[in-house]
Design a protein around this motif. Structure first.
Motif, PDB file in Angstrom:
ATOM      1  N   LEU A  96      34.093  39.309  48.708  1.00  0.00           N
ATOM      2  CA  LEU A  96      34.950  39.229  47.531  1.00  0.00           C
ATOM      3  C   LEU A  96      35.390  37.654  47.146  1.00  0.00           C
ATOM      4  O   LEU A  96      35.166  37.234  46.091  1.00  0.00           O
ATOM      5  CB  LEU A  96      36.294  39.847  47.528  1.00  0.00           C
ATOM      6  N   SER A  99      32.251  36.006  45.881  1.00  0.00           N
ATOM      7  CA  SER A  99      32.166  36.503  44.324  1.00  0.00           C
ATOM      8  C   SER A  99      32.920  35.810  43.513  1.00  0.00           C
ATOM      9  O   SER A  99      32.477  35.548  42.329  1.00  0.00           O
ATOM     10  CB  SER A  99      32.192  38.017  44.655  1.00  0.00           C
ATOM     11  N   LEU A 100      34.223  35.767  43.744  1.00  0.00           N
ATOM     12  CA  LEU A 100      35.155  35.075  42.759  1.00  0.00           C
ATOM     13  C   LEU A 100      34.797  33.761  42.745  1.00  0.00           C
ATOM     14  O   LEU A 100      34.867  33.084  41.680  1.00  0.00           O
ATOM     15  CB  LEU A 100      36.389  35.446  43.257  1.00  0.00           C
ATOM     16  N   THR A 103      32.061  33.391  40.511  1.00  0.00           N
ATOM     17  CA  THR A 103      32.395  33.573  39.162  1.00  0.00           C
ATOM     18  C   THR A 103      32.626  32.348  38.425  1.00  0.00           C
ATOM     19  O   THR A 103      32.452  32.194  37.343  1.00  0.00           O
ATOM     20  CB  THR A 103      33.435  34.641  39.121  1.00  0.00           C
ATOM     21  N   ILE A 275      32.828  41.951  41.326  1.00  0.00           N
ATOM     22  CA  ILE A 275      34.117  42.499  41.898  1.00  0.00           C
ATOM     23  C   ILE A 275      34.047  44.054  42.091  1.00  0.00           C
ATOM     24  O   ILE A 275      34.387  44.370  43.247  1.00  0.00           O
ATOM     25  CB  ILE A 275      35.180  42.153  41.028  1.00  0.00           C
TER      26      ILE A 275
END
Length: 504
Positions: A96, A99-100, A103, A275
């Protein structure tokens, strides 16, 4: 390359000027070559992926063979049920955080290519090329080969082929690769729909395992669960190696970033897909491991080569044949998502002039990067035929974390270098910092505690890419006959140079 709409003769077809254009009345009669003049004023990737299909790509790519083969390795390296569950949970957290971080990076690069695009924008062509070289020549095609060979292994088991022959397995694997290449090249929308279907199928399979485990727990079967943290290891390198197994199972958490040019409303759907997908997978993995540990003993976990099959034998009995089918669907869905995303790395690099130019072309009919898909498939088929790819993946796996660490550093550097980008999605700075430190730990800990010669081979392979980069890419040295081959391949596949479109 721009064309002259006032010209009275058709454009000459060559590798450098084959960008197709819309005909005008001044062009005169249509020529005999329909490939030169078509209604293609802009050739670009189409936006076909929404929030649902984007989430399906993330979930479908992550859930592959990992959850069916890695749990026993994680338990062995952690030594206890409690620490095993902690590592599985924090693996979801690590995914996570990554992933952020991606992003924010994708909102800055706003182009396909994932790590390549990030490294290219931050540090320039050489580190970016080294990433493409190590990823596209070795890691990703090898992953496709392993996935399709796993599919073939379970299909052979399901069909009960006598003697477990290797040749039919390789033929099955090659057929699966070819089918994947066709669907991925034919249509992004078709590939996305396939991804949604197999994502749903594999989630249903894992839900069966979860429900079966909960039923057994309700009946009083707890097996290893009550042992808690008894026997937990204290060696740091073992914990790091357990993360290697877990993050193999979580691999694919950033894949929607490779397809960002094809995502509808990417500022919203890009981060949300990552997410939501990671959170779904994290919950499913934790509950699946609880089911495994409730049904099987520690020794059974250690001895099993296919933990899901062993679970099926214990719980489903005569209906355990469902498990190979579920694994095949899971692996196929993961391979479909992986092929769709990995091919975009070469596409993005070639469009920047940091890979071979022809690999940046897009089908004028299907709007898919067909040349890169074919290149990816040919290497994967070669690795299937070789049949010695597992060790290659093992000693190259640490390079993933090297580049993830580099990308986290890129996020920090670009935070200060580019301050006024209105389309940037900012995450708290502690997220990329913590992600970078965690990646650094996963790279350094196994080397310090137990150095292996495989790591030296991997480093040599990555650096060896420079031998290719300078003559063939930087100085663009290639014989004239190669240009002719490129031209005929363009005509054969009906592809043309792509037009970059800002995704955000």
């Amino acid at each position: 390359m721009d064309t002259d709409n006032d010209s009275t003769t058709p454009d000459k077809v060559s590798p450098s000027n084959m960008e197709l254009r819309q005909r005008t009345p001044e062009d005169g009669p249509e020529t005999a070559n329909p490939h030169v003049q078509m209604d293609t004023s802009k050739i670009a990737l189409k936006k076909e992926i929404g929030l649902f299909s984007g989430t399906a790509f993330v979930v479908g790519t992550i859930i592959g063979s990992g959850i069916f083969i890695t749990p026993q390795g994680v338990l062995r390296n952690t030594g206890s049920v409690g620490l095993c569950m902690v590592v599985w949970s924090t693996g979801a957290l690590l995914s996570l955080l990554g992933s952020l971080t991606f992003t924010e990076l994708t909102s800055i690069t706003r182009t396909s290519g994932g790590e390549y695009a990030v490294l290219m924008k931050t540090f320039g062509p050489i580190p970016a090329f080294m990433y493409v070289w190590s990823t596209e020549i070795a890691r990703n095609p090898a992953s496709r080969a392993v996935q399709t060979l796993t599919f073939a292994e379970y299909l052979s088991s399901f069909l009960e082929l006598c003697g477990s022959p290797e040749v039919p397995k390789k033929l099955i694997a090659i057929c699966v690769i070819v089918v994947l290449a066709f669907t991925t090249s034919y249509s992004v929308k078709l590939s996305a729909r396939i991804q949604v279907f197999f994502t749903a199928a594999k989630l249903i399979a894992l839900i069966v395992i979860i429900i079966g485990g909960l039923v057994k727990i309700g009946q009083g079967t707890l097996s290893e669960l009550p042992t808690g943290f008894d026997g937990s290891v204290t060696v740091i390198s073992n914990v790091a190696l357990s993360y290697y197994s877990i993050m193999f199972a979580y691999g694919g958490w950033n894949n929607v970033n490779f397809l960002i040019e094809e995502v509808k409303n990417p500022q919203r759907n890009g981060p949300l897909s990552s997410i939501i997908g990671v959170l779904i997978v994290g919950v499913v993995y934790i509950l699946t491991n609880i089911s495994y540990l409730a049904v099987m003993t520690r020794d059974e976990m250690y001895q099993s080569t296919a933990v899901a099959q062993t679970w099926g034998d214990r719980v489903l009995g005569p209906a355990s044949w469902i498990i190979p089918i579920c694994v095949m669907m899971s692996v196929y869905g993961s391979a479909n998502g992986g092929m769709g995303t990995a091919s975009r790395i070469q596409f993005a690099a070639a469009r920047d002039g940091n890979w071979w130019e022809f690999l940046s072309f897009v089908s004028v009919k299907r709007y898919t990067p067909m040349p890169t898909i074919i290149c990816h498939v040919l290497i994967a088929i070669f690795m299937v035929l070789q049949g010695t790819i597992t060790s290659l993946i093992n000693f190259l796996s640490f390079t993933s974390w090297v580049f993830y660490c580099a990308c986290a550093l890129c996020c920090i550097v670009l935070r200060f270098r580019i301050k006024d980008d209105p389309k940037r999605i900012k995450v708290p700075i502690l997220i990329p910092v913590f992600f970078m430190l965690w990646c650094l730990f996963l790279v350094v800990a196994p080397i310090v505690d137990n150095p292996r010669v495989e790591l030296l081979y991997a480093a040599a392979f990555v650096v060896g890419g420079l031998v290719v980069y300078f003559p063939l890419i930087h100085f663009n040295l290639k014989p004239k006959w190669f240009e002719k081959i490129e031209m005929y391949l363009q005509l054969l596949m009906e592809v043309a140079p792509s037009t970059y479109v800002d995704s955000y």
